[in-house]
Design a protein around this motif. Structure first.
Motif, PDB file in Angstrom:
ATOM      1  N   PHE A  18      35.974  33.882  37.714  1.00 37.07           N
ATOM      2  CA  PHE A  18      36.907  33.380  38.618  1.00 37.07           C
ATOM      3  C   PHE A  18      36.834  31.860  38.861  1.00 37.07           C
ATOM      4  O   PHE A  18      37.575  31.030  38.737  1.00 37.07           O
ATOM      5  CB  PHE A  18      36.896  34.198  40.195  1.00 37.07           C
ATOM      6  CG  PHE A  18      37.840  33.768  41.240  1.00 37.07           C
ATOM      7  CD1 PHE A  18      38.895  34.145  41.068  1.00 37.07           C
ATOM      8  CD2 PHE A  18      37.240  33.059  42.101  1.00 37.07           C
ATOM      9  CE1 PHE A  18      40.094  33.910  42.156  1.00 37.07           C
ATOM     10  CE2 PHE A  18      38.386  32.462  43.282  1.00 37.07           C
ATOM     11  CZ  PHE A  18      39.551  32.970  43.072  1.00 37.07           C
ATOM     12  N   ASP A  21      38.026  29.829  36.032  1.00 37.02           N
ATOM     13  CA  ASP A  21      39.560  29.803  35.988  1.00 37.02           C
ATOM     14  C   ASP A  21      40.103  28.712  36.770  1.00 37.02           C
ATOM     15  O   ASP A  21      41.105  28.475  36.818  1.00 37.02           O
ATOM     16  CB  ASP A  21      39.956  31.013  35.992  1.00 37.02           C
ATOM     17  CG  ASP A  21      40.487  31.667  34.504  1.00 37.02           C
ATOM     18  OD1 ASP A  21      39.948  30.990  33.507  1.00 37.02           O
ATOM     19  OD2 ASP A  21      41.366  32.691  34.696  1.00 37.02           O
ATOM     20  N   TYR A  70      36.870  34.524  48.346  1.00 36.43           N
ATOM     21  CA  TYR A  70      37.153  35.383  46.990  1.00 36.43           C
ATOM     22  C   TYR A  70      35.743  36.335  47.216  1.00 36.43           C
ATOM     23  O   TYR A  70      34.843  35.875  46.981  1.00 36.43           O
ATOM     24  CB  TYR A  70      37.360  34.766  45.827  1.00 36.43           C
ATOM     25  CG  TYR A  70      36.959  35.549  44.650  1.00 36.43           C
ATOM     26  CD1 TYR A  70      38.006  36.340  44.065  1.00 36.43           C
ATOM     27  CD2 TYR A  70      35.738  35.731  43.887  1.00 36.43           C
ATOM     28  CE1 TYR A  70      37.806  37.281  42.943  1.00 36.43           C
ATOM     29  CE2 TYR A  70      35.463  36.546  42.920  1.00 36.43           C
ATOM     30  CZ  TYR A  70      36.528  37.323  42.504  1.00 36.43           C
ATOM     31  OH  TYR A  70      36.339  37.992  41.442  1.00 36.43           O
ATOM     32  N   GLU A  95      38.096  41.692  45.118  1.00 40.39           N
ATOM     33  CA  GLU A  95      38.133  42.403  43.820  1.00 40.39           C
ATOM     34  C   GLU A  95      38.576  43.867  44.152  1.00 40.39           C
ATOM     35  O   GLU A  95      38.413  44.301  44.887  1.00 40.39           O
ATOM     36  CB  GLU A  95      36.740  42.240  43.090  1.00 40.39           C
ATOM     37  CG  GLU A  95      36.649  41.164  42.363  1.00 40.39           C
ATOM     38  CD  GLU A  95      37.909  41.184  41.235  1.00 40.39           C
ATOM     39  OE1 GLU A  95      38.509  42.065  40.676  1.00 40.39           O
ATOM     40  OE2 GLU A  95      38.257  40.076  40.674  1.00 40.39           O
ATOM     41  N   ALA A 122      42.489  41.992  44.349  1.00 44.28           N
ATOM     42  CA  ALA A 122      42.601  41.184  43.317  1.00 44.28           C
ATOM     43  C   ALA A 122      42.945  41.773  41.850  1.00 44.28           C
ATOM     44  O   ALA A 122      42.318  41.803  41.068  1.00 44.28           O
ATOM     45  CB  ALA A 122      41.123  40.380  42.965  1.00 44.28           C
ATOM     46  N   TRP A 124      44.420  41.489  39.218  1.00 43.19           N
ATOM     47  CA  TRP A 124      45.098  40.206  38.404  1.00 43.19           C
ATOM     48  C   TRP A 124      45.909  40.427  37.431  1.00 43.19           C
ATOM     49  O   TRP A 124      46.689  39.899  37.029  1.00 43.19           O
ATOM     50  CB  TRP A 124      43.745  39.542  37.782  1.00 43.19           C
ATOM     51  CG  TRP A 124      42.848  40.246  36.833  1.00 43.19           C
ATOM     52  CD1 TRP A 124      42.639  41.406  36.847  1.00 43.19           C
ATOM     53  CD2 TRP A 124      42.845  39.576  35.397  1.00 43.19           C
ATOM     54  NE1 TRP A 124      41.996  41.714  35.675  1.00 43.19           N
ATOM     55  CE2 TRP A 124      41.947  40.903  34.662  1.00 43.19           C
ATOM     56  CE3 TRP A 124      43.068  38.524  34.923  1.00 43.19           C
ATOM     57  CZ2 TRP A 124      41.331  40.641  33.438  1.00 43.19           C
ATOM     58  CZ3 TRP A 124      42.617  38.392  33.378  1.00 43.19           C
ATOM     59  CH2 TRP A 124      41.811  39.468  32.757  1.00 43.19           C
ATOM     60  N   THR A 125      46.029  41.836  36.778  1.00 46.39           N
ATOM     61  CA  THR A 125      46.809  42.155  35.821  1.00 46.39           C
ATOM     62  C   THR A 125      48.408  41.991  36.273  1.00 46.39           C
ATOM     63  O   THR A 125      49.066  41.665  35.380  1.00 46.39           O
ATOM     64  CB  THR A 125      46.496  43.948  35.409  1.00 46.39           C
ATOM     65  OG1 THR A 125      45.367  43.943  35.100  1.00 46.39           O
ATOM     66  CG2 THR A 125      47.539  44.205  34.411  1.00 46.39           C
ATOM     67  N   PHE A 127      49.772  39.748  37.650  1.00 44.76           N
ATOM     68  CA  PHE A 127      50.140  38.270  37.790  1.00 44.76           C
ATOM     69  C   PHE A 127      50.202  37.869  36.331  1.00 44.76           C
ATOM     70  O   PHE A 127      50.573  36.601  36.107  1.00 44.76           O
ATOM     71  CB  PHE A 127      48.935  37.411  38.733  1.00 44.76           C
ATOM     72  CG  PHE A 127      49.129  37.780  39.931  1.00 44.76           C
ATOM     73  CD1 PHE A 127      50.061  37.212  40.872  1.00 44.76           C
ATOM     74  CD2 PHE A 127      48.328  38.701  40.421  1.00 44.76           C
ATOM     75  CE1 PHE A 127      49.945  37.638  42.182  1.00 44.76           C
ATOM     76  CE2 PHE A 127      48.132  39.151  41.840  1.00 44.76           C
ATOM     77  CZ  PHE A 127      49.122  38.570  42.643  1.00 44.76           C
ATOM     78  N   ARG A 254      44.176  42.806  30.624  1.00 39.31           N
ATOM     79  CA  ARG A 254      44.129  41.314  30.349  1.00 39.31           C
ATOM     80  C   ARG A 254      45.145  40.816  29.534  1.00 39.31           C
ATOM     81  O   ARG A 254      44.932  39.901  28.883  1.00 39.31           O
ATOM     82  CB  ARG A 254      42.578  40.895  29.850  1.00 39.31           C
ATOM     83  CG  ARG A 254      42.499  41.718  28.362  1.00 39.31           C
ATOM     84  CD  ARG A 254      41.195  41.034  28.091  1.00 39.31           C
ATOM     85  NE  ARG A 254      41.035  41.963  26.855  1.00 39.31           N
ATOM     86  CZ  ARG A 254      39.605  41.738  26.225  1.00 39.31           C
ATOM     87  NH1 ARG A 254      38.647  41.319  26.690  1.00 39.31           N
ATOM     88  NH2 ARG A 254      39.381  42.438  24.951  1.00 39.31           N
ATOM     89  N   LEU A 279      42.626  34.712  35.508  1.00 44.61           N
ATOM     90  CA  LEU A 279      42.202  35.014  36.865  1.00 44.61           C
ATOM     91  C   LEU A 279      42.812  33.893  37.820  1.00 44.61           C
ATOM     92  O   LEU A 279      43.093  34.122  38.865  1.00 44.61           O
ATOM     93  CB  LEU A 279      40.787  35.107  37.273  1.00 44.61           C
ATOM     94  CG  LEU A 279      40.131  36.102  36.484  1.00 44.61           C
ATOM     95  CD1 LEU A 279      38.542  36.109  36.487  1.00 44.61           C
ATOM     96  CD2 LEU A 279      40.584  37.468  37.189  1.00 44.61           C
ATOM     97  N   CYS A 280      43.054  32.750  37.065  1.00 46.97           N
ATOM     98  CA  CYS A 280      43.639  31.658  37.862  1.00 46.97           C
ATOM     99  C   CYS A 280      45.175  32.077  38.507  1.00 46.97           C
ATOM    100  O   CYS A 280      45.659  31.375  39.546  1.00 46.97           O
ATOM    101  CB  CYS A 280      43.989  30.441  36.899  1.00 46.97           C
ATOM    102  SG  CYS A 280      45.005  30.716  35.361  1.00 46.97           S
ATOM    103  N   GLU A 282      46.212  34.801  39.900  1.00 49.42           N
ATOM    104  CA  GLU A 282      46.106  35.618  41.231  1.00 49.42           C
ATOM    105  C   GLU A 282      45.865  34.348  42.368  1.00 49.42           C
ATOM    106  O   GLU A 282      46.262  34.320  43.568  1.00 49.42           O
ATOM    107  CB  GLU A 282      45.202  36.779  41.159  1.00 49.42           C
ATOM    108  CG  GLU A 282      43.787  36.456  41.038  1.00 49.42           C
ATOM    109  CD  GLU A 282      42.699  37.716  40.744  1.00 49.42           C
ATOM    110  OE1 GLU A 282      43.491  38.508  41.121  1.00 49.42           O
ATOM    111  OE2 GLU A 282      41.702  37.518  40.679  1.00 49.42           O
TER     112      GLU A 282
END
Length: 319
Positions: A18, A21, A70, A95, A122, A124-125, A127, A254, A279-280, A282
């Motif tokens: 995280f 990124d 975070y 997370e 989080a 992240w997928t 986004f 990912r 990760l950037c 999200e």
């Protein structure tokens, strides 16, 4: 507020990814990192050029210069860490899984609402550009009506050790929360409905936590075939299959690309060519929400997190 200042809770692997990124996030900076051990926090801060390192998490919660935190701690600690941050008036990106069960998730959402504080899981997928492209293809009717979703996520976690985080009962170990949340989340993203029934096949590690799961979720007009495993490497692709075509997403959790097929012909392919882990995206979404003074996330909403937790509770109830 012209810039969002972040704090990072944890110095573990995902927190490092995280922080690495974060160079791609606009309108924000990382102000501090906190770890259980000061030496680990200082090493983390030096590695990622973060100006402040704290031992313990209370300093992070009480730092008036921090707007958002975070949380990358083990699953079983998410509820307490997020609760403390929310009650301190911080925005929280925690997370996945947000909590270890539906009850905790519901309670945490109420704490966020009671404190008028921002809370996002989080995932992240959701986004990633390739996932957004796949959603756009579905919204445009390219594949017709969704009839099947197939997705799995598994990597061997060897050697088995009951004290290892992935297997540790006291840390909510097991493959469902660790990896299975991704197939659960991808099915929810494309269907936005609860299944009418779920059939689960499970295998357990020597200490009783699940280390291999497959489940079939039956919906009103669709079937999802999903799985996760610590025992072996699964394909880790997702397929969104309609009555007029289908979408294939390699390494969907990912995702860097997706392809649209009609029968056996690949009609279109999208590749995002990003230079980061992803990760950037999200972190940028949370930053943008906070700069716009939103108190709840635009994406990965409370409804989404409650659905993830609800579905995983239903799966867990069968083994």
């Amino acid at each position: 507020m012209k810039k969002i200042r972040w704090g990072i809770l944890s110095t573990g692997r995902i927190a490092n990814q995280f922080a690495a990124d974060f160079c791609a996030v606009r309108g924000a900076s990382v102000h501090a990192v906190a770890g259980r051990q000061l030496a680990a926090a200082e090493q983390f801060a030096h590695r990622h050029q973060i100006p402040n390192a704290y031992q313990g998490y209370e300093a992070l919660f009480s730092d008036p210069n921090i707007h958002a935190i975070y949380i990358g701690s083990p699953h079983s600690l998410h509820f307490e860490h997020a609760k403390r941050a929310l009650e301190a008036g911080k925005a929280v990106l925690c997370e996945k899984p947000l909590t270890i069960n539906f009850d905790e998730c519901s309670r945490l959402q109420k704490i966020a609402a009671d404190n008028n504080a921002y809370l996002m899981e989080a995932m992240w997928t959701y986004f990633l550009p390739a996932i957004k492209k796949a959603l756009a293809w579905v919204a445009d009717g390219r594949i017709g009506k969704i009839k099947h979703i197939k997705a799995d996520f598994g990597y061997p976690q060897r050697p088995y050790d009951a004290s290892r985080r992935e297997y540790d009962k006291s840390l909510a170990g097991g493959c469902l929360l660790e990896m299975g949340v991704y197939p659960v989340a991808i099915a929810w993203l494309f269907l936005r409905q609860d299944p009418e029934s779920i059939q689960v096949s499970s295998r357990l590690a020597p200490n009783g936590v699940e280390d291999d799961l497959s489940w079939i979720a039956k919906y009103r007009d669709c079937t999802a075939t999903l799985g996760t495993s610590f025992r072996c490497k699964l394909q880790n692709w997702a397929y969104i299959i309609g009555d007029e075509g289908y979408i294939a997403i390699p390494d969907f959790w990912r995702a860097r690309e997706c392809s649209f097929y009609v029968l056996d012909e690949r009609v279109e392919r999208f590749i995002d060519n990003r230079q980061t882990q992803g990760l950037c995206f999200e972190a940028q979404a949370v930053t943008d929400d906070l700069l716009q003074k939103k108190t709840s996330p635009s994406q990965v909403t409370a409804e989404d997190s409650l659905a993830f937790a609800r579905h995983m509770d239903w799966i867990r109830a069968q083994f």
